[in-house]
Motif scaffolding. Sequence first.
Motif, mmCIF file in Angstrom:
data_model
loop_
_atom_site.group_PDB
_atom_site.id
_atom_site.type_symbol
_atom_site.label_atom_id
_atom_site.label_comp_id
_atom_site.label_asym_id
_atom_site.label_seq_id
_atom_site.Cartn_x
_atom_site.Cartn_y
_atom_site.Cartn_z
ATOM 1 N N ASP A 146 -0.006 -11.965 36.777
ATOM 2 C CA ASP A 146 0.221 -11.134 35.591
ATOM 3 C C ASP A 146 1.231 -11.760 34.627
ATOM 4 O O ASP A 146 1.389 -11.287 33.506
ATOM 5 C CB ASP A 146 0.707 -9.743 36.019
ATOM 6 N N LYS A 147 1.897 -12.834 35.045
ATOM 7 C CA LYS A 147 2.885 -13.471 34.167
ATOM 8 C C LYS A 147 2.256 -14.585 33.326
ATOM 9 O O LYS A 147 2.969 -15.347 32.694
ATOM 10 C CB LYS A 147 4.034 -14.058 35.001
ATOM 11 N N PHE A 148 0.916 -14.661 33.357
ATOM 12 C CA PHE A 148 0.212 -15.784 32.720
ATOM 13 C C PHE A 148 0.629 -15.974 31.261
ATOM 14 O O PHE A 148 0.870 -17.090 30.810
ATOM 15 C CB PHE A 148 -1.297 -15.560 32.837
ATOM 16 N N ILE A 149 0.704 -14.876 30.502
ATOM 17 C CA ILE A 149 1.044 -15.037 29.083
ATOM 18 C C ILE A 149 2.462 -14.559 28.775
ATOM 19 O O ILE A 149 2.820 -14.352 27.620
ATOM 20 C CB ILE A 149 0.027 -14.326 28.166
ATOM 21 N N THR A 150 3.283 -14.400 29.818
ATOM 22 C CA THR A 150 4.678 -14.011 29.592
ATOM 23 C C THR A 150 5.478 -15.254 29.212
ATOM 24 O O THR A 150 5.249 -16.331 29.745
ATOM 25 C CB THR A 150 5.281 -13.432 30.881
ATOM 26 N N LYS A 151 6.411 -15.062 28.285
ATOM 27 C CA LYS A 151 7.265 -16.198 27.936
ATOM 28 C C LYS A 151 8.214 -16.494 29.093
ATOM 29 O O LYS A 151 8.685 -15.577 29.772
ATOM 30 C CB LYS A 151 8.078 -15.886 26.681
ATOM 31 N N VAL A 152 8.504 -17.786 29.273
ATOM 32 C CA VAL A 152 9.300 -18.206 30.426
ATOM 33 C C VAL A 152 10.689 -17.579 30.400
ATOM 34 O O VAL A 152 11.268 -17.312 31.446
ATOM 35 C CB VAL A 152 9.370 -19.743 30.473
ATOM 36 N N LYS A 153 11.218 -17.293 29.211
ATOM 37 C CA LYS A 153 12.588 -16.751 29.166
ATOM 38 C C LYS A 153 12.678 -15.359 29.789
ATOM 39 O O LYS A 153 13.767 -14.919 30.152
ATOM 40 C CB LYS A 153 13.119 -16.738 27.730
ATOM 41 N N TYR A 154 11.544 -14.662 29.939
ATOM 42 C CA TYR A 154 11.577 -13.342 30.571
ATOM 43 C C TYR A 154 11.368 -13.397 32.081
ATOM 44 O O TYR A 154 11.319 -12.370 32.738
ATOM 45 C CB TYR A 154 10.525 -12.418 29.944
ATOM 46 N N LEU A 155 11.197 -14.611 32.629
ATOM 47 C CA LEU A 155 10.991 -14.734 34.074
ATOM 48 C C LEU A 155 12.333 -14.802 34.789
ATOM 49 O O LEU A 155 13.341 -15.185 34.212
ATOM 50 C CB LEU A 155 10.205 -16.008 34.391
ATOM 51 N N SER A 156 12.305 -14.439 36.072
ATOM 52 C CA SER A 156 13.524 -14.570 36.863
ATOM 53 C C SER A 156 13.665 -16.029 37.296
ATOM 54 O O SER A 156 12.749 -16.831 37.153
ATOM 55 C CB SER A 156 13.455 -13.674 38.088
ATOM 56 N N HIS A 157 14.835 -16.329 37.850
ATOM 57 C CA HIS A 157 15.119 -17.695 38.289
ATOM 58 C C HIS A 157 14.068 -18.192 39.285
ATOM 59 O O HIS A 157 13.525 -19.295 39.145
ATOM 60 C CB HIS A 157 16.513 -17.697 38.926
ATOM 61 N N GLY A 158 13.765 -17.341 40.274
ATOM 62 C CA GLY A 158 12.791 -17.726 41.290
ATOM 63 C C GLY A 158 11.400 -17.906 40.714
ATOM 64 O O GLY A 158 10.677 -18.830 41.091
ATOM 65 N N GLN A 159 11.048 -17.017 39.781
ATOM 66 C CA GLN A 159 9.710 -17.129 39.185
ATOM 67 C C GLN A 159 9.559 -18.427 38.395
ATOM 68 O O GLN A 159 8.498 -19.050 38.400
ATOM 69 C CB GLN A 159 9.445 -15.920 38.287
ATOM 70 N N LYS A 160 10.664 -18.843 37.723
ATOM 71 C CA LYS A 160 10.615 -20.128 37.011
ATOM 72 C C LYS A 160 10.340 -21.257 37.994
ATOM 73 O O LYS A 160 9.554 -22.159 37.715
ATOM 74 C CB LYS A 160 11.945 -20.390 36.305
ATOM 75 N N LYS A 161 11.000 -21.177 39.131
ATOM 76 C CA LYS A 161 10.802 -22.205 40.147
ATOM 77 C C LYS A 161 9.343 -22.215 40.616
ATOM 78 O O LYS A 161 8.749 -23.275 40.772
ATOM 79 C CB LYS A 161 11.738 -21.936 41.319
ATOM 80 N N ILE A 162 8.789 -21.009 40.805
ATOM 81 C CA ILE A 162 7.392 -20.930 41.246
ATOM 82 C C ILE A 162 6.475 -21.577 40.219
ATOM 83 O O ILE A 162 5.564 -22.330 40.571
ATOM 84 C CB ILE A 162 6.996 -19.462 41.501
ATOM 85 N N VAL A 163 6.749 -21.309 38.919
ATOM 86 C CA VAL A 163 5.893 -21.905 37.886
ATOM 87 C C VAL A 163 5.956 -23.425 37.973
ATOM 88 O O VAL A 163 4.933 -24.113 37.847
ATOM 89 C CB VAL A 163 6.302 -21.412 36.479
ATOM 90 N N SER A 164 7.168 -23.964 38.236
ATOM 91 C CA SER A 164 7.255 -25.421 38.330
ATOM 92 C C SER A 164 6.502 -25.942 39.556
ATOM 93 O O SER A 164 5.907 -27.014 39.508
ATOM 94 C CB SER A 164 8.717 -25.877 38.331
ATOM 95 N N LEU A 165 6.490 -25.146 40.642
ATOM 96 C CA LEU A 165 5.713 -25.563 41.817
ATOM 97 C C LEU A 165 4.216 -25.479 41.547
ATOM 98 O O LEU A 165 3.438 -26.298 42.038
ATOM 99 C CB LEU A 165 6.079 -24.697 43.036
ATOM 100 N N VAL A 166 3.821 -24.490 40.753
ATOM 101 C CA VAL A 166 2.402 -24.358 40.388
ATOM 102 C C VAL A 166 1.953 -25.581 39.585
ATOM 103 O O VAL A 166 0.879 -26.151 39.828
ATOM 104 C CB VAL A 166 2.174 -23.055 39.584
ATOM 105 N N LYS A 167 2.818 -26.008 38.647
ATOM 106 C CA LYS A 167 2.510 -27.223 37.880
ATOM 107 C C LYS A 167 2.266 -28.387 38.815
ATOM 108 O O LYS A 167 1.335 -29.164 38.648
ATOM 109 C CB LYS A 167 3.704 -27.574 36.962
#
Lengths: 197, 223
Positions: free
Chosen positions: A120-141
Motif C-alpha cells: 500500500d506504500k507504492f505511491i507514498t512519498k518516501v519522507k512519510y515512511l518510517s525508518h524501517g520501511q525506508k530500509k525495506i524499500v532499499s532491500l526491495v531495490k
Amino acid sequence: MNNIFINLENINLIKQGKKIVNDFSLAISYREKINIFGRNGTGKTSLLKLISGITCPSSGKVTIDENTSIHEDLFYIGHKYGLKNELSVAENIKYTLGFHQRNLEEKYIIDELDLYNIKDKFITKVKYLSHGQKKIVSLVKLSLLKNKIWILDEPFTGLDQNIIDIFIKKIDLHISDGGTVIITSHNPKDKFTNVEL
Amino acid sequence: MMNVFFSIIFKDMRVILNSGTKIFMPIVYLLLILIFFSISIANTTLGGYDKVLPQIIWLACLLVSLLNMEALFKDDFEDGTLEGIVINSHVLEFNVLAKVISYWLFTIIPLVIIGFLVNYLLTSNMAASIVLLISLLLGTLTISLIGSIAASLTLSIKGNNLLLSSIVLPMDIPVLIFGTSSVYNAMSGVDYNSELLFLLLLLILFLIISPFASAMGLKNSLD
C-alpha cells in the motif's frame, strides 16, 4: 564454481592519521555469504567501501576478477539508503532500475513490496515512511535489481524478526542463483562465513 | 549510456517539481535583488535605470546561482544516492555532467527566463534583451560547470559555502566581464559578437575540464 572474484591482500587504511584497517586479508568467491563482524569503530564500513571501490587502500592490493565488473555487478547499501524523500516509493525504485538499465513491469515491483507487506506504500512519498520501511524499500531495490554482488552495511538493524526472516530467505535464493552477499554486523551469524575485524 | 544520463536528469526533475521551494526560492531571490537594487540607486542620476538594468540582472543571476551551488551534489550526498552513482557508473564524468545539466535546466533556466522578461518589460529593447538571454544562457552554464568543480571538492566539508565561493570567484570573473560587456555593447549599438564568442569559448573549455575535475572531486569527497 568457486572462483575468487575479489582478493584483498594485506590491506592497510589510514584516515586522518588513524589506522582504521590493519593488515587485513580476505578472498571472496561467488556463492559465499560473508559476515564481517566487530565492535563499533573497527572499520567495518570502511572495509565495505574498500571492496566497492569508493575508498582506495593506503597500502596493500585489491584485485578484482576480470569477469567481474564493479560497476555492473555490485550493489551497495550503506547507512544511507539512497532514497529521495521527495519521490514516491515507485519513482525511487524506477529511478534505480533505470539507472541500472533494467526494465521491469510494475506488477513485479508491487509483488516484491507485497512480500514485506508494504504494497500500500507504492505511491507514498518516501519522507512519510518510517525508518524501517525506508530500509525495506532499499532491500526491495536490491532484490529487484539482481546484481550479482550485494554489499550491505548492517542490513538487519532496525528491522523486525518477520522481515529479517523474509530477507534471509532472499539472501539464500540469491546465493543459489550464484550471487555473493557481504554484510556487516556486531556479532557472528549462523550459516554465514564469519570474519572478525 | 544515454539512458543512464536521462534517468538522472528525469529523477532530478521529479525531485525539483515535487518540492516547490527548490524552484521558486531562486526566482524570489532574483526578484528581491532586482527590487532592492532599484530602490537603493533610485536617487543617483546615472542617466536612467534601464542603462544599468541588464548588468544588474546579470549580477543577480550570478549571485543566486552561487548561493544554490552547494545544493548541486549535497542532497544526493546526504541521502546516499551519490554513492550509488559513483559505484555503479561506467563513466562517472558523463553522469556528473548529467547532474550539472539538470541543475542548470531546472534551477538556472527559470532565472534566466525571468531575467529576460524583466529586462524586456522595463527597457522594451528587444534586441538587447535577446543578447542578454543568449549571454546568460552561455554564461550560467559555464558558471554551473565551474561550480560543480568547487561543489564536488567541498562536499564533505561542513560549512563549505565560504570555501566554495572563494574557489569559484576567480574563475567566474571572466564570465561576468564578457557577459555584462556583451549586453552593454548591444545596448549601445556596438558589435557584441566577439564577447558572445568568448563566452562560448569559456563554455567549451569548462565543458571539457569540469566533468573530469568534478568526478575526481566526488571520488575524493566520498573517501
